[in-house]
Every structure is written in C-alpha cells, then in structure tokens.
Design a protein around this motif. Structure first.
Motif, PDB file in Angstrom:
ATOM      1  N   ILE A 146       0.838  -1.197   0.000  1.00 55.33           N
ATOM      2  CA  ILE A 146       0.000   0.000   0.000  1.00 55.33           C
ATOM      3  C   ILE A 146       0.877   1.252   0.000  1.00 55.33           C
ATOM      4  CG2 ILE A 146      -0.275  -0.098   2.527  1.00 55.33           C
ATOM      5  CD1 ILE A 146      -3.071   1.167   2.100  1.00 55.33           C
ATOM      6  N   THR A 147       0.550   2.170  -0.915  1.00 61.33           N
ATOM      7  CA  THR A 147       1.417   3.320  -1.183  1.00 61.33           C
ATOM      8  C   THR A 147       0.660   4.629  -0.979  1.00 61.33           C
ATOM      9  OG1 THR A 147       2.558   2.001  -2.871  1.00 61.33           O
ATOM     10  CG2 THR A 147       2.937   4.379  -2.893  1.00 61.33           C
ATOM     11  N   PRO A 153      -2.356   2.014 -10.658  1.00 67.00           N
ATOM     12  CA  PRO A 153      -2.524   3.315  -9.993  1.00 67.00           C
ATOM     13  C   PRO A 153      -2.704   4.496 -10.919  1.00 67.00           C
ATOM     14  CG  PRO A 153      -0.206   2.698 -10.008  1.00 67.00           C
ATOM     15  CD  PRO A 153      -0.962   1.545 -10.629  1.00 67.00           C
ATOM     16  N   TRP A 154      -2.789   4.268 -12.242  1.00 68.91           N
ATOM     17  CA  TRP A 154      -2.778   5.382 -13.196  1.00 68.91           C
ATOM     18  C   TRP A 154      -3.865   6.430 -12.934  1.00 68.91           C
ATOM     19  CZ3 TRP A 154       1.365   3.053 -13.816  1.00 68.91           C
ATOM     20  CH2 TRP A 154       1.535   1.796 -14.404  1.00 68.91           C
ATOM     21  N   PRO A 186       3.998   1.464   3.633  1.00 67.84           N
ATOM     22  CA  PRO A 186       5.419   1.335   3.298  1.00 67.84           C
ATOM     23  C   PRO A 186       5.723   1.246   1.808  1.00 67.84           C
ATOM     24  CG  PRO A 186       4.553  -0.780   3.981  1.00 67.84           C
ATOM     25  CD  PRO A 186       3.425   0.205   4.110  1.00 67.84           C
ATOM     26  N   GLY A 187       4.690   1.095   0.960  1.00 69.20           N
ATOM     27  CA  GLY A 187       4.929   0.853  -0.456  1.00 69.20           C
ATOM     28  C   GLY A 187       5.457   2.058  -1.206  1.00 69.20           C
ATOM     29  N   LYS A 188       6.073   1.773  -2.350  1.00 66.60           N
ATOM     30  CA  LYS A 188       6.579   2.808  -3.259  1.00 66.60           C
ATOM     31  C   LYS A 188       6.014   2.524  -4.658  1.00 66.60           C
ATOM     32  CE  LYS A 188       9.647   4.452  -0.187  1.00 66.60           C
ATOM     33  NZ  LYS A 188       9.245   3.617   0.970  1.00 66.60           N
ATOM     34  N   LEU A 189       5.668   3.588  -5.384  1.00 67.22           N
ATOM     35  CA  LEU A 189       5.170   3.395  -6.745  1.00 67.22           C
ATOM     36  C   LEU A 189       6.195   2.619  -7.574  1.00 67.22           C
ATOM     37  CD1 LEU A 189       3.542   6.789  -7.840  1.00 67.22           C
ATOM     38  CD2 LEU A 189       2.375   4.635  -7.314  1.00 67.22           C
ATOM     39  N   PHE A 221       3.938  11.958 -10.610  1.00 70.42           N
ATOM     40  CA  PHE A 221       4.553  11.249  -9.471  1.00 70.42           C
ATOM     41  C   PHE A 221       5.524  10.205 -10.018  1.00 70.42           C
ATOM     42  CE2 PHE A 221       0.273  12.522  -8.089  1.00 70.42           C
ATOM     43  CZ  PHE A 221       0.584  13.255  -6.941  1.00 70.42           C
ATOM     44  N   PRO A 222       6.815  10.369  -9.763  1.00 70.47           N
ATOM     45  CA  PRO A 222       7.789   9.427 -10.329  1.00 70.47           C
ATOM     46  C   PRO A 222       7.750   8.070  -9.628  1.00 70.47           C
ATOM     47  CG  PRO A 222       8.883  11.009  -8.883  1.00 70.47           C
ATOM     48  CD  PRO A 222       7.452  11.444  -8.975  1.00 70.47           C
TER      49      PRO A 222
END
Length: 481
Positions: A361-362, A428-429, A464-467, A474-475
């Motif tokens: 989860i981000t 997530p787009w 804790p997630g990262k894209l 958002f990079p």
C-alpha cells in the motif's frame, strides 16, 4: 513415438464447460500434452464457489488421459492464476492482489513466499503448471493489456521479482511460466484483439523489455511464453510467437527450456492464421509447446501434414517433443524430492496475501504519519463487494462509516476521482488525474487489501509501499519514507 504422438505432445488445448469427458477423449485420441483449465472449466458448488474436490477429480481425469498411451511422464495440467484480474480459481482458494503489489512492496523474499503459497494451493488440486508470472515491464497507462499484471516499470526490479516468485512456485511443485517475450508491457494494442507492433530497436529492447527475460533465463526458469507481438527489428509483420528470429533471440540468451506460445486462439493470430494453420508455423519457427489452438484437431493434422511435406523438419518436432517430455520427467522427479514443499489447503494463504497488500500500500499523496481519517469515513465508487469489504475492514480498524472524509474507490479501468481520498484498487494510473488531496495506491481488492487500507487510514499502520512505475507527475519510487 510416432509422428502423431509427437504432434500431440506439443499441443496444449482448452475446452468448454466443467465436464472433462470430451477433452479427455481428445487427449487420448491425439496424444496431447495435457490441458489448460479456464474459468468455465472450474466445477462450482451450490453456492457458486470453486469446488476443490471437483477440480481435483477433473484434473486427475485429464492427467490419466495424457498418460493413456503409456508415456512415463506426467501430463501438463495448467491454469492462468496470476492474482488480481487474471484469476481462474476463486474462493475458497486464497484471493491474491495484483502482481504490481510485489513491485510496490519491493521485497524479493515476499515475492518468493507468495509464489510458494499460491502454488501450494494449486498443486494438491492436480495443477503442475501456472502461466505466471508476467515479467513484462509496463510503460504505464498507454499499456492496455498488462498494467497491474506487471510487477514493475523498472526492468531490473521486474526481473528480480519474477525470478523470486518463480522460484517460490517451483519449490511448491508448480512450474512457472515467464511471459510474454519479447515484452508486452510496452505496446499499445491488446493482442487479444489485434496484432501489436513493437517499434523499438534491439538496443532499446535490450535496455528495457528483455532485461527481465535475461534474468529469468540466467536463473534457469523452465518455461518462457512468447507473445503475439510483431517486432520489425526482428521480423516485420510476423507475431513473435510465430517468428524464427524471435526464438533464435531467446535461445541466444542461453534459454534451454520449453518455449510456449501465447494462446493461439487470440485475435492477433486468428485474424491472420485461422483454424489450425498457426501451429506448424510456430513449431517450425522454434516453439516447443503450442497453447490453445482454436481447433486442436486441425492443428494436430496440420503438424502431421507439415512434417510429411517437409515444411516442419522431423528433427524440429523431435526437439520440441523431447523438451516437453524432459521437462515433465524432471518435474515428476522434483515433485517427490525430499526438499519439495508440502501442499496446502484451499484458502490457507490468506495471511500471506494480506501481508503482500500491507507491504504494498502506497501513500502517493498525503500524510505519512498519524490517522488520515481520525474517526470515520464515507465510501463511494467500487463495486458492492468492494464497499462491503471496506466497511468490514473499517469496523475492524475502529472507523465508523457514514461521516468523515469521502473515500472514493477506483477499480480496474476506472476514472480519476474527486472527494477527499482517492484509492486505486488495480493499476494506480487514475491517481494522476484525481483531484482528491490524498491519493492511495492499493493494488488489490481482497479483504486483506482493504484491511491494509483501513489500518493506514485509521493511523494503525504505515503505508510502506513505493510506486513501482510513474503515475503522471509522481515518479516511480514515490511513497512514504
């Protein structure tokens, strides 16, 4: 083996409906390698849920048919079970989030454990092959086919995670399939409908799409699937699955396992190669296993005729059949080895699935500490099931429903949302265009995923997630520290 037996050994068809009798008879008559199980083949119980005992019986019958001609190796019994939207066997088996969850969590051990857990529920039902994972590198919203089926938009990470997931599956006695070479995540046409064209140069493909496949080959994966994608830099106008330069490229990477085509009944193939005509072309090009021909009888006859006419060298058919037989002989031995992981009951991996979602989860935009919704929330969007699962998770986390910030759930293919908190349940787009100030990527809609969401909103857990891929401005790598 006769030519007819060898021709069958390289074919893996589908069938319709839950009764396997006709398929078993066809497997015996044509000496087929086995069968793939699709959603409509899964027996259901009175409540409309998958029936594990019934599925086991079906797979036993198909496996017996594959060995009816006396071959000593097991028949292939395969399924498409990736997690997320590509799931053939639903409850009571464990529900898994999208594969992109692994990229967001960024943990190779987690991906390995999840692969083992998923496979441990499939193996006792009689499955010995799963057409997963996808190692395609997604380019983002312009990618209509793979999306959140991709583990990452980063080639190195996509390769590492696909290898880890595959190793977990193999440890639990299910053969993984790395797909879709030469890479389906960077083309903008869906090969289920038409033939995509990959305009990239060889140098560009090496730098992006081929990196995960090189990693998988180096790790010794047993099977690689070729996609229905035309690559002018290799062979203009010809689907990679039917292209000799494509198979030569894959073998040039050091791959010695079984090369399987994507489903030959897909639009990209059927519009140009109807009936069984694609089968001998793919075989001659270098494929070892031909998946889901539109008409398996026609495909079998076409292979036999092509060998007789010299259009498919007899040595090529021998090579393909030998690779499949060798792989299944090896799998039969490793499945009974002392180090093999035991099977697990249906639904036994719920905690593991929840752990994946909690790690993925981000928080794309919003607070990284404390409660996002201190007391309660309102819910919009999603399906009835999504909202019910979120409500159950909210109750568990101590959040009331009906008052507070508006949480808008965005499903697969959904549009950007307003409100206070936008949450994507697949790729997530849509967050890129969402006006909501708080943007959360969840990558799944299982109960475990919603539990992770509610825990973050209530301030009971971190995000804790990262894209794993860029989302608008958002990079990749965006997320809480």
């Amino acid at each position: 083996m006769s030519v007819e037996q060898k021709a069958g050994q390289v074919l893996m068809p589908l069938y319709t409906g839950p009764d396997p009798a006709a398929q078993a008879a066809t497997i015996e008559r044509l000496h087929l390698a086995g069968s793939i199980i699709m959603g409509d083949n899964v027996p259901l119980d009175a409540n409309g849920l998958a029936n594990p005992a019934g599925m086991t019986t079906v797979n036993q019958r198909l496996s017996q048919a594959a060995r009816a001609d006396g071959r000593p190796w097991p028949g292939l019994i395969g399924v498409d079970q990736e997690g997320g939207i590509v799931t053939r066997l639903g409850a009571p088996l464990t529900e898994w989030p999208t594969p992109m969850s692994y990229g967001a969590a960024g943990s190779m051990p987690l991906a390995r454990d999840a692969g083992a857990a998923m496979a441990s529920e499939l193996a006792p039902l009689g499955f010995n092959l799963d057409f997963a994972p996808s190692s395609d590198v997604t380019i983002g919203p312009a990618d209509p086919t793979i999306g959140a089926r991709s583990m990452s938009g980063n080639p190195e990470q996509a390769g590492q995670l696909a290898v880890a997931f595959s190793q977990g599956m193999q440890a639990a006695n299910v053969l993984p399939v790395i797909k879709h070479f030469p890479g389906h995540g960077s083309v903008t046409v869906d090969s289920h409908q038409a033939l995509p064209v990959q305009p990239a140069s060889i140098a560009d493909l090496e730098a992006r799409d081929w990196k995960p496949f090189r990693a998988a080959v180096a790790a010794g994966v047993p099977i690689v699937m070729t996609g229905h994608i035309a690559v002018p830099a290799l062979e203009p106008g010809v689907p990679a699955s039917l292209s000799a330069p494509t198979y030569a490229t894959l073998r040039g990477m050091g791959f010695k396992g079984v090369a399987v085509t994507d489903a030959l009944n897909m639009g990209a193939i059927q519009k140009q190669y109807p009936g069984g005509s694609a089968a001998p072309i793919a075989l001659a090009a270098g494929a070892d296993l031909l998946l889901m021909p539109a008409d398996v009888g026609q495909a079998h006859a076409a292979i036999v005729a092509a060998v007789a006419a010299g259009r498919v060298p007899a040595a090529r058919l021998d090579e393909a059949a030998t690779r499949v037989a060798t792989m299944m002989t090896w799998r039969g031995r490793t499945a009974s080895s002392p180090g093999a992981l035991p099977g697990a009951g249906p639904g036994s991996s719920g905690d593991m699935s929840a752990r994946v979602s909690a790690g993925a989860i981000t928080m794309v935009s919003g607070p990284c500490g404390g409660p996002v919704a201190p007391a309660g929330v309102r819910i919009a969007g999603g399906s009835d099931q999504d909202r019910a699962r979120f409500a159950a998770a909210a109750a568990k986390a101590g959040l009331s429903i009906g008052r507070g910030p508006l949480v808008t759930l965005i499903g697969n293919g959904g549009r950007p949302a307003g409100g206070d908190i936008a949450v994507t349940l697949d790729a997530p787009w849509p967050l890129a265009g969402s006006a909501a100030p708080v943007k959360v990527a969840l990558y799944g809609r299982s109960q475990g995923a919603f539990d992770a969401l509610a825990a973050v909103l209530a301030g009971n857990a971190a995000a804790p997630g990262k894209l794993p891929a860029a989302v608008g401005s958002f990079p990749a790598g965006t997320g809480c520290p």
